[in-house]
Each structure stands twice: as C-alpha cells, then as structure tokens.
Design an enzyme around this catalytic site. Structure first.
Site, mmCIF file in Angstrom:
data_model
loop_
_atom_site.group_PDB
_atom_site.id
_atom_site.type_symbol
_atom_site.label_atom_id
_atom_site.label_comp_id
_atom_site.label_asym_id
_atom_site.label_seq_id
_atom_site.Cartn_x
_atom_site.Cartn_y
_atom_site.Cartn_z
ATOM 1 N N TYR A 12 0.866 -1.185 0.000
ATOM 2 C CA TYR A 12 0.000 0.000 0.000
ATOM 3 C C TYR A 12 0.896 1.226 0.000
ATOM 4 O O TYR A 12 1.840 1.304 0.784
ATOM 5 C CB TYR A 12 -0.879 -0.017 1.256
ATOM 6 C CG TYR A 12 -1.789 1.179 1.384
ATOM 7 C CD1 TYR A 12 -3.102 1.118 0.907
ATOM 8 C CD2 TYR A 12 -1.347 2.363 1.974
ATOM 9 C CE1 TYR A 12 -3.945 2.217 1.010
ATOM 10 C CE2 TYR A 12 -2.184 3.462 2.073
ATOM 11 C CZ TYR A 12 -3.483 3.381 1.599
ATOM 12 O OH TYR A 12 -4.308 4.470 1.698
ATOM 13 N N GLU A 65 -3.747 7.331 -4.003
ATOM 14 C CA GLU A 65 -3.690 6.075 -3.255
ATOM 15 C C GLU A 65 -3.441 4.922 -4.223
ATOM 16 O O GLU A 65 -4.218 4.710 -5.155
ATOM 17 C CB GLU A 65 -5.003 5.842 -2.508
ATOM 18 C CG GLU A 65 -4.963 4.597 -1.635
ATOM 19 C CD GLU A 65 -6.332 4.299 -1.005
ATOM 20 O OE1 GLU A 65 -7.314 4.089 -1.751
ATOM 21 O OE2 GLU A 65 -6.407 4.286 0.235
#
Ligand code: ADP
Ligand code: MG
Length: 399
Positions: free
Chosen positions: A119, A207
């Site tokens: 991530y 993101e």
C-alpha cells in the site's frame, strides 16, 4: 474532485509511474477490442466507478456468489462475458452504500502475476499541514482491516514543503515496505513520480492499493485512486475535463454551476446561509434544538437574486426537506437586496414548506420590511437561537 482508475493511471504514467497497459471501454465490443490490443494471455476487466472495494463487491442484478467488479480473464470470450456481466449493472461495494453504482465504463488491462501487494499513498496531513506518505507492506483488499487491527504495520512519512521530496524519503518508503536492492531503488523512483504528480496536479490524494511486486521483481501500480483540490482545477483544465458528472450527486452538480457550496446531508431542515463559518454554526444550532440539517449550503459573499433562487430550487428539490432556515448576515451584501432575492425566489419556486428567515447587518430594517410586506408566509426571527427554535418547532408541528 475524483477521477476514474483508468484516468488516474494514464495521468500517473505521464509522471513516470509504472502502470500496466490498458484501455477504457464503454461497451462490450469496445472491451473486446481493448483486450485485442493487449498481448494476453491474461487480462483483467475492471468496473470503473468512483468507489473502492470493487474486487470484493457484488452486482445487484447477478445471482449471489457471482464474481465482483475486478475479474481475471484468460480468453477474449471471458473478457466478453465479464463485460456483459458488468456494464449497465449495479455494483455494490463497502464504499458505495447499499444503493450501489451503475457501471458505465470498464477498464481492460494486462493481467499481472502478483508476488506481493503493498500500500502506498500520499495525502495532505491536516495535523502537520504537510504532505504525508503512507506506506504498508500489507496492501491489497484488506487494508481497512490492517489499519484497524495492526496499525503499527502502516508507516507515515512527512515531507517538509521547504525541501520537497528528498532521496531519504524514497529510502524511508523502501524501508517501510521491507525492500532492498533493485526493488528499493524502484520504490524510491515510484515515490518520486507520485510526488511529482501530486504537486504538479494540485492533488489532494493519491492512493495506490495495491502497489504490487510481480513474479519478475518489478513494482507496478495495479490500482490508483486520485482526488484533486477542486478549488485548484481552474489551473488544470485538462484534468477538470476528466470529471464524470454521473458519479456525483445531481444536486451538488447543479449547485456547482451557480458557484454555490452545497453538500447534501441526512436531515430535514434545508439551510441557506452566507459564509462557511455561519453555515457550520447554523447546522450546529439546528442540532442543538433537536433536529438535523438537510444540507450545508454557503451561497457566498456576493449572493444575488439569481443565486438565491438557484439555492432555493436546489434545497426544495430534495424531497427530505420539510422546512427552510435562511440565515444571512448582510455585510458587503445589504439585507434589503437579500430580502428582495428571497421574496422573488420564494414566489418563483412555489414555496410549500415553512420558511424562517433571520437577517442581520446592513439595512436590516429595510430587509425585514420587504419580507413582512411580501405577502408570503415567511416567519421572521430575531437572532440565530430564535431562528433555529422556530424552524424546528414548525417542522415538528407539521410532522
Ligand atoms: P478494488 O481496490 O476496488 O477492489 P483493485 O484494482 O485494487 O480494486 O483490484 C482488486 C484486486 O485485484 C487487487 O488487490 C489485485 O489483487 C487484483 N488485481 C487488480 N488489477 C490487477 C491486474 N492488472 N493483474 C492482476 N491482478 C490484479
Ligand atoms: Mg484497490
């Protein structure tokens, strides 16, 4: 302002981020054509909606147990079948709410052999007022769970705007992802490209989840969610063009045409206020009196008759609204001008719910006179407390 995954990936690729090849498609035929342009033998068909959790989502129209909004395909026939399943159907994910979102666009992209999912995100950290890089080794579809149960697995790196991104930030990201050698260098490069994209586009959020390591030890961006500061979009007309109005609340879209700051909420008292601070205070005091605001609406400093009318129409087009509270402070705008606007607007829109008006400021007496002589059932209020009490009482009485 948000954009679709495929748009985000095209944008990030321009800044040098490693993105697998792919093409958007608006129809089943286009999806198959898109797949033909890619080498295969593995494709991924991805529903394009402004919400995450697509992989684990489900389609309302398909039988229970059907696959979600991110599907692998091993042949062109499978690409076709997935496209037929998704287009025009409603995808429900943890982020869409139970009403879900209709899928109108697809993205067909190269399938990647994934060894590990990370991530990596950038956002504006409000506490420090700086850009924060958020990195975790535990990327993929369960990142919310990781944040909740093992928050220590998520690392935050703050970037000082005075220096901008430095080589040590890239090394910190690589370390946070547990990478060394060539992959660490790649992580630093990806970080630099995302930072350039963030600054260069006035982004508010980037993101990447997952940022994947492939079986060939390459880092690739497999999913991208990018949001921008709407107030800066005048500086980026090419990005403003990417806006997909079908993804936004229709009333908020209408409000933006008139430069009104409008956000729909769950309550039943419509609010029309000038100034964001006063709007917040108005919403607070409605709640203090035991009711809930139906919206946030800041008509701004230069509210003229046209804007006030548009604001009224937008508030009234929300069937949840059972009463309206107008709370205007006439500073630069004079109260009589505002009163004229309110009267004209109320007449034009066939007002059928109680309307409480509180005016204060320049020419307030003239303003009140105009309201009193309008022949409209407008309830005047002396101050904010009085106004809130009156509108809440009116709405409760009608219920
Ligand atoms: P969402 O976050 O909305 O569920 P993603 O794009 O992250 O959608 O896809 C969900 C999962 O599907 C990813 O975590 C990844 O495991 C897999 N995936 C996505 N894109 C690809 C791809 N191009 N090749 C292989 N697997 C993929
Ligand atoms: Mg994802």
């Amino acid at each position: 302002m948000n954009i679709h995954e495929y748009q985000a990936k095209e944008l990030l690729a321009k800044f040098g981020a490693p993105v697998p090849a792919g093409h958007a498609a608006m129809s089943v035929e286009e999806a198959v054509e898109a797949a033909k342009k890619l080498p295969g033998p593995l494709w991924v068909v991805k529903a394009q909606i402004h919400a995450g959790g697509r992989g684990k989502g489900s389609f309302k129209e398909l039988p229970e147990g059907s696959k979600g909004g991110v599907r692998l395909a091993k042949s062109l026939d499978e690409v076709r079948a997935h496209a037929e399943d998704m287009l025009g159907n409603t995808l429900v994910t943890v982020q869409t709410g139970e009403e879900g979102k209709e899928v109108q666009r697809l993205y067909v992209t190269d399938g990647v052999d994934i060894a590990k999912e990370f991530y990596l995100a950038m956002l504006v950290d409000r506490a420090t007022g700086r850009l924060a890089i958020v990195a975790s080794t535990e990327g993929g579809m369960d990142i919310e769970e990781v944040a909740h149960e093992t928050p220590e697995k998520i690392r935050t790196i703050i970037v000082d705007p005075a220096t901008g991104l430095m080589p040590h930030h890239g090394r910190s990201v690589a370390a946070a992802l547990g990478l060394s050698g060539a992959l660490a260098k790649q992580a630093a490069k990806v970080t630099a490209s995302l930072y350039k994209a963030f600054m260069g586009t006035d982004a508010s959020q980037i993101e990447i989840n997952p940022l994947a390591v492939t079986e060939d030890d390459e880092l690739v961006v497999l999913d991208a969610k990018v949001g921008f500061d709407s107030n800066a979009m005048f500086r980026h007309p090419e990005i403003a063009e990417l806006r997909d109005l079908t993804e936004e609340d229709p009333m908020e879209v209408e409000a933006s045409k008139y430069d009104l700051a409008y956000i729909k909420l769950d309550g039943d008292i419509g609010c029309m206020v000038n100034g964001a601070g006063l709007a917040m205070a108005t919403m607070d005091i409605i709640k203090l009196n035991g009711a809930f605001p139906a919206n946030f609406l800041d008509v701004g400093g230069g509210a003229d008759k046209e804007k006030v009318t548009a604001a009224f129409k937008i508030i009234l087009s929300d069937p949840a609204v059972k009463g309206i509270l107008v709370n205007i402070f006439g500073g630069i705008m004079r109260c009589d001008t505002i009163a004229e606007g309110i009267v004209a607007a109320a007449k034009e829109v066939d007002l059928d719910v109680p309307l409480v008006v509180r005016l204060e400021g320049t020419n307030v007496d003239k303003g009140k006179e105009i309201l009193n002589n309008s022949g409209l059932p407008i309830i005047a209020a002396d101050d904010l407390g009085d106004a809130a009490k009156k509108i809440v009482a009116q709405v409760k009485e009608a219920a």
